[in-house]
Scaffold this active site. Sequence first.
Site, PDB file in Angstrom:
ATOM      1  N   GLY A  39       0.851  -1.185   0.000  1.00 47.91           N
ATOM      2  CA  GLY A  39       0.000   0.000   0.000  1.00 47.91           C
ATOM      3  C   GLY A  39       0.886   1.234   0.000  1.00 47.91           C
ATOM      4  N   ALA A  42       1.337   2.989   3.477  1.00 46.37           N
ATOM      5  CA  ALA A  42       2.182   2.220   4.389  1.00 46.37           C
ATOM      6  C   ALA A  42       3.627   2.206   3.921  1.00 46.37           C
ATOM      7  CB  ALA A  42       1.646   0.795   4.514  1.00 46.37           C
ATOM      8  N   ASN A 183       5.210  11.101 -12.002  1.00 46.91           N
ATOM      9  CA  ASN A 183       6.110  10.842 -13.114  1.00 46.91           C
ATOM     10  C   ASN A 183       5.511  11.525 -14.347  1.00 46.91           C
ATOM     11  OD1 ASN A 183       4.099   9.104 -14.161  1.00 46.91           O
ATOM     12  ND2 ASN A 183       5.033   7.309 -13.215  1.00 46.91           N
ATOM     13  N   THR A 213       9.536  12.680 -11.171  1.00 46.87           N
ATOM     14  CA  THR A 213      10.478  11.559 -11.133  1.00 46.87           C
ATOM     15  C   THR A 213      10.684  10.992 -12.530  1.00 46.87           C
ATOM     16  OG1 THR A 213       8.669  10.018 -10.617  1.00 46.87           O
ATOM     17  CG2 THR A 213       9.868  10.967  -8.762  1.00 46.87           C
ATOM     18  N   THR A 241      10.428  -2.140  -7.419  1.00 53.40           N
ATOM     19  CA  THR A 241       9.186  -1.942  -6.681  1.00 53.40           C
ATOM     20  C   THR A 241       9.441  -1.081  -5.449  1.00 53.40           C
ATOM     21  OG1 THR A 241       8.499  -4.150  -7.350  1.00 53.40           O
ATOM     22  CG2 THR A 241       7.227  -3.103  -5.618  1.00 53.40           C
ATOM     23  N   ASP A 245       7.824   5.251  -3.873  1.00 57.25           N
ATOM     24  CA  ASP A 245       7.398   5.511  -2.493  1.00 57.25           C
ATOM     25  C   ASP A 245       8.584   5.935  -1.636  1.00 57.25           C
ATOM     26  OD1 ASP A 245       4.730   4.906  -2.995  1.00 57.25           O
ATOM     27  OD2 ASP A 245       5.002   2.774  -2.587  1.00 57.25           O
ATOM     28  N   GLY A 278      11.933  -6.487  -3.021  1.00 56.15           N
ATOM     29  CA  GLY A 278      10.733  -6.100  -2.300  1.00 56.15           C
ATOM     30  C   GLY A 278      10.620  -4.603  -2.104  1.00 56.15           C
TER      31      GLY A 278
END
Length: 297
Positions: A39, A42, A183, A213, A241, A245, A278
């Site tokens: 998420g 998070a 982006n 970005t 990934t 964030d 991850g």
Amino acid sequence: MARVVVVGSINMDLVTLAPRFAAPGETLLGERFLTVHGGKGANQAVAAARLGADVALIGAVGDDAFGMQLHAGLAHEGISLDHVARIADCGSGTASITVAEGENHIIVVPAANARVTPAQIERAQATLAKADAILVQMEIPLEAVEATLRLGHRLGKPVILNPAPAQPLPIEWLKLARYLTPNQHELAILLSAGPAEDFLTLMQRSPAPVVLTRGAEGAWYRDGGEPVHQEGFQIDVVDSTGAGDTFNAALAVFLHEGLPIAVRKACAAAALSVSKLGAQGGMPRLDEFNTWLARQG
């Protein structure tokens, strides 16, 4: 220590690795299955906390096993969860992700994330009033995004709007943001522009300052003058990934040092994050980040 408040989604990612995508009606044996905390809200909260910020998260999880696991994982990172609601009649948000042939198929079920309300944002006013920066994305209801922008603006706090997943927003809302962090594709959607329009031109006609970005190329930023380019950092990519964030989190954490420094550190943190597997797994901690950045010159 910067104080960062993140308003956003909390998901459990259900990841299946397969040799190929199944055809309609076909049952296919997969290679591996993972449950991964995710998420955008998070993820950004975790990245900010690992970079040394005092972080509070505003969001929602369901009253289910995923909700318990997600809540515990965030608490383990030292994130304040006083304003993370536990919704009794709802499951937690999930993203069902199939990875095959170098591509992925994703189905997101917002569930509890869809229950984040403007009233919940207002109840967190005292927490928002202490923030050095506020981060909000668009995996929660738009009325909650608007409430965050309006309350942050009223409190005189810099609100960073990460417009993902992108959709057009009223110009009035965008003017309330201190920075937009899309982006190139997201900026075009946000401003209802054509795909052929140059991103530098779009940055200049945006109603709010833009930090754009560009992946391995780094980022462009504009805060009143001509757009400025911050080069990216070279690193071996393992998994991209969560890089976006991490970028947003670092921008919020280091914003008090000035925009040019914050953008540079955001590019560095995003680069370092892709060197591990991850989204949250690759997000660097402050000591690791400082050591690595010092070596970059």
